[in-house]
Scaffold this active site. Structure first.
Site, PDB file in Angstrom:
ATOM      1  N   HIS A  46      68.006  46.953  46.627  1.00  0.00           N
ATOM      2  CA  HIS A  46      67.910  45.512  46.462  1.00  0.00           C
ATOM      3  C   HIS A  46      68.567  45.056  47.651  1.00  0.00           C
ATOM      4  O   HIS A  46      69.541  45.314  48.442  1.00  0.00           O
ATOM      5  CB  HIS A  46      69.050  45.287  45.221  1.00  0.00           C
ATOM      6  CG  HIS A  46      68.152  45.643  43.978  1.00  0.00           C
ATOM      7  ND1 HIS A  46      68.818  45.864  42.812  1.00  0.00           N
ATOM      8  CD2 HIS A  46      66.812  45.645  43.585  1.00  0.00           C
ATOM      9  CE1 HIS A  46      68.202  46.019  41.800  1.00  0.00           C
ATOM     10  NE2 HIS A  46      66.776  46.024  42.183  1.00  0.00           N
ATOM     11  N   ASP A  61      70.534  42.495  48.360  1.00  0.00           N
ATOM     12  CA  ASP A  61      71.913  41.984  48.386  1.00  0.00           C
ATOM     13  C   ASP A  61      72.742  43.682  48.873  1.00  0.00           C
ATOM     14  O   ASP A  61      74.058  43.468  48.926  1.00  0.00           O
ATOM     15  CB  ASP A  61      72.588  41.579  47.084  1.00  0.00           C
ATOM     16  CG  ASP A  61      72.520  42.267  45.796  1.00  0.00           C
ATOM     17  OD1 ASP A  61      71.570  43.107  45.512  1.00  0.00           O
ATOM     18  OD2 ASP A  61      73.472  42.485  45.168  1.00  0.00           O
ATOM     19  N   HIS A  62      72.169  44.882  49.100  1.00  0.00           N
ATOM     20  CA  HIS A  62      72.672  45.709  49.484  1.00  0.00           C
ATOM     21  C   HIS A  62      72.107  46.399  50.872  1.00  0.00           C
ATOM     22  O   HIS A  62      72.733  47.216  51.625  1.00  0.00           O
ATOM     23  CB  HIS A  62      72.466  46.983  48.503  1.00  0.00           C
ATOM     24  CG  HIS A  62      73.253  46.453  47.056  1.00  0.00           C
ATOM     25  ND1 HIS A  62      74.186  47.255  46.698  1.00  0.00           N
ATOM     26  CD2 HIS A  62      72.814  45.531  46.153  1.00  0.00           C
ATOM     27  CE1 HIS A  62      74.561  46.763  45.356  1.00  0.00           C
ATOM     28  NE2 HIS A  62      73.779  45.671  45.451  1.00  0.00           N
ATOM     29  N   HIS A 105      79.965  44.847  43.186  1.00  0.00           N
ATOM     30  CA  HIS A 105      80.090  43.590  42.599  1.00  0.00           C
ATOM     31  C   HIS A 105      81.389  43.143  42.166  1.00  0.00           C
ATOM     32  O   HIS A 105      81.942  44.019  41.369  1.00  0.00           O
ATOM     33  CB  HIS A 105      79.030  43.075  41.631  1.00  0.00           C
ATOM     34  CG  HIS A 105      77.796  42.978  42.282  1.00  0.00           C
ATOM     35  ND1 HIS A 105      77.209  41.930  42.894  1.00  0.00           N
ATOM     36  CD2 HIS A 105      76.600  43.921  42.643  1.00  0.00           C
ATOM     37  CE1 HIS A 105      76.022  42.170  43.297  1.00  0.00           C
ATOM     38  NE2 HIS A 105      75.753  43.327  43.186  1.00  0.00           N
ATOM     39  N   HIS A 154      71.015  51.697  46.951  1.00  0.00           N
ATOM     40  CA  HIS A 154      69.854  51.301  46.408  1.00  0.00           C
ATOM     41  C   HIS A 154      69.037  50.236  47.364  1.00  0.00           C
ATOM     42  O   HIS A 154      69.637  49.714  48.216  1.00  0.00           O
ATOM     43  CB  HIS A 154      69.660  51.160  44.981  1.00  0.00           C
ATOM     44  CG  HIS A 154      70.317  49.817  44.719  1.00  0.00           C
ATOM     45  ND1 HIS A 154      71.773  49.792  44.681  1.00  0.00           N
ATOM     46  CD2 HIS A 154      69.925  48.544  44.029  1.00  0.00           C
ATOM     47  CE1 HIS A 154      72.244  48.442  44.484  1.00  0.00           C
ATOM     48  NE2 HIS A 154      70.983  48.022  43.859  1.00  0.00           N
ATOM     49  N   HIS A 195      69.819  51.845  37.252  1.00  0.00           N
ATOM     50  CA  HIS A 195      69.550  50.446  37.530  1.00  0.00           C
ATOM     51  C   HIS A 195      68.460  50.246  38.474  1.00  0.00           C
ATOM     52  O   HIS A 195      67.757  49.412  38.214  1.00  0.00           O
ATOM     53  CB  HIS A 195      71.185  50.002  38.725  1.00  0.00           C
ATOM     54  CG  HIS A 195      70.736  48.825  39.132  1.00  0.00           C
ATOM     55  ND1 HIS A 195      71.004  47.530  38.641  1.00  0.00           N
ATOM     56  CD2 HIS A 195      70.798  48.263  40.662  1.00  0.00           C
ATOM     57  CE1 HIS A 195      71.070  46.630  39.538  1.00  0.00           C
ATOM     58  NE2 HIS A 195      71.016  47.074  40.467  1.00  0.00           N
ATOM     59  N   ASP A 221      75.615  49.752  42.227  1.00  0.00           N
ATOM     60  CA  ASP A 221      75.201  48.790  40.943  1.00  0.00           C
ATOM     61  C   ASP A 221      75.049  49.729  39.826  1.00  0.00           C
ATOM     62  O   ASP A 221      74.543  49.394  38.848  1.00  0.00           O
ATOM     63  CB  ASP A 221      74.201  47.719  41.173  1.00  0.00           C
ATOM     64  CG  ASP A 221      74.350  46.601  42.014  1.00  0.00           C
ATOM     65  OD1 ASP A 221      75.359  46.608  42.522  1.00  0.00           O
ATOM     66  OD2 ASP A 221      73.459  45.941  42.408  1.00  0.00           O
TER      67      ASP A 221
HETATM   68 FE    FE Z   1      73.822  44.115  43.746  1.00  0.00          FE
HETATM   69 ZN    ZN Z   2      71.101  46.025  42.768  1.00  0.00          ZN
END
Ligand code: FE
Ligand code: ZN
Length: 258
Positions: free
Chosen positions: A56, A58-59, A174, A54, A117, A136
């Site tokens: 975001h 942090d990905h 995570h 996805h 998410h 996530d």
């Molecule tokens: Fe994340």
């Molecule tokens: Zn995420």
């Protein structure tokens, strides 16, 4: 194929899939590029693909730099993420199969559309080697927050994952397992498997080891978000309809401070 887990940022995991026979590698959700480049160099491999679950940051944060270093790699993501994943070249839908043009040996991945998410979230399932990369959506004893999707969507996405074979290794993006276990133990108090899992996860973290991968069988036994059909959870929550149970549970988790 080998899976290398790279802990980055506060609690993210990047997964580097390596085929030692073809000397190629694939990275899942590169939050940042540097540790991926270091590991690839150490392995003497070429990076052929980025699989994003996805959009975001942090990905996807390492996409641009990795593409600069490995200009021939292909960047995959969900089709509903068009415009949100930097340099995305392949737009995937549920059921798509990836064979990486044969560059990753006989390994192939199946795309699972699992919104909740985010509304575009996907997972990558490598059936031959029993590996699931679910971003996530499903976490160790928990699930992702609902940023864009509805509770009904997230519940059906989790149920889709729960139907995979019990031995499927689940690589979550995570390290949230301990906090999730603490919350789960406030709900599913008598669950012996859950209590045992808390003991072993506590030991694992005390040794500075990841609790990831988990597996589908363990999640079905211990993850309250996969147990919305259980009488003991329903009694505790005060609803019987699984979507209502899930909605209340997710709301309680949002407010919970371990
Ligand atoms: Fe994340
Ligand atoms: Zn995420």
């Amino acid at each position: 194929m080998e899976v290398h887990l790279l802990p980055v940022l506060k609690d993210n995991y990047i997964f580097l899939l390596h085929n030692p026979e073809t000397h190629t590698a694939i990275v899942v959700d590169p939050a940042i590029a540097a540790p991926v480049i270091t590991k690839i160099t150490e392995l003497g491999a070429t990076l052929i693909a980025i699989l994003n679950t996805h959009h975001h940051s942090d990905h996807i944060g390492g996409n641009t730099e990795l593409l600069n270093v490995f200009p021939d790699l292909k960047i995959y993501g969900g089709k509903l993420d068009r415009g949100r994943i930097p340099h995305q070249q392949v737009f995937l839908k549920d059921g798509d199969r990836l064979d990486f043009d044969g560059q990753f040996g006989h390994n192939s991945a199946q795309v699972l559309f699992i919104p909740g998410h985010t509304h575009a979230h996907i997972a990558y399932y490598f059936a031959e080697s029993n590996n699931l990369f679910c971003g996530d959506t499903l976490f160790g004893c928990g699930c992702g927050r609902l940023f864009e999707g509805t509770p009904a969507q997230m519940l059906s996405s989790l149920q889709k994952l729960a139907h995979l074979p019990d031995q499927t290794l689940v690589w979550c993006a995570h390290e949230y397992t301990i906090d999730n276990l603490k919350f789960a133990l406030t709900i599913d108090i008598e669950n012996l498997a859950l209590q045992a899992r808390m003991r072993s996860a506590t030991q694992t973290r005390a040794n500075h080891q990841p609790t990831i991968p988990t597996n589908i069988g363990l999640e079905k036994q211990t993850n309250p978000f996969l147990r919305c059909d259980r009488p003991e959870i329903q009694t505790k929550i005060g609803f019987t309809e699984p979507v209502r149970v899930f909605t209340k549970l997710r709301g309680m988790k949002d407010l919970y401070r371990a």
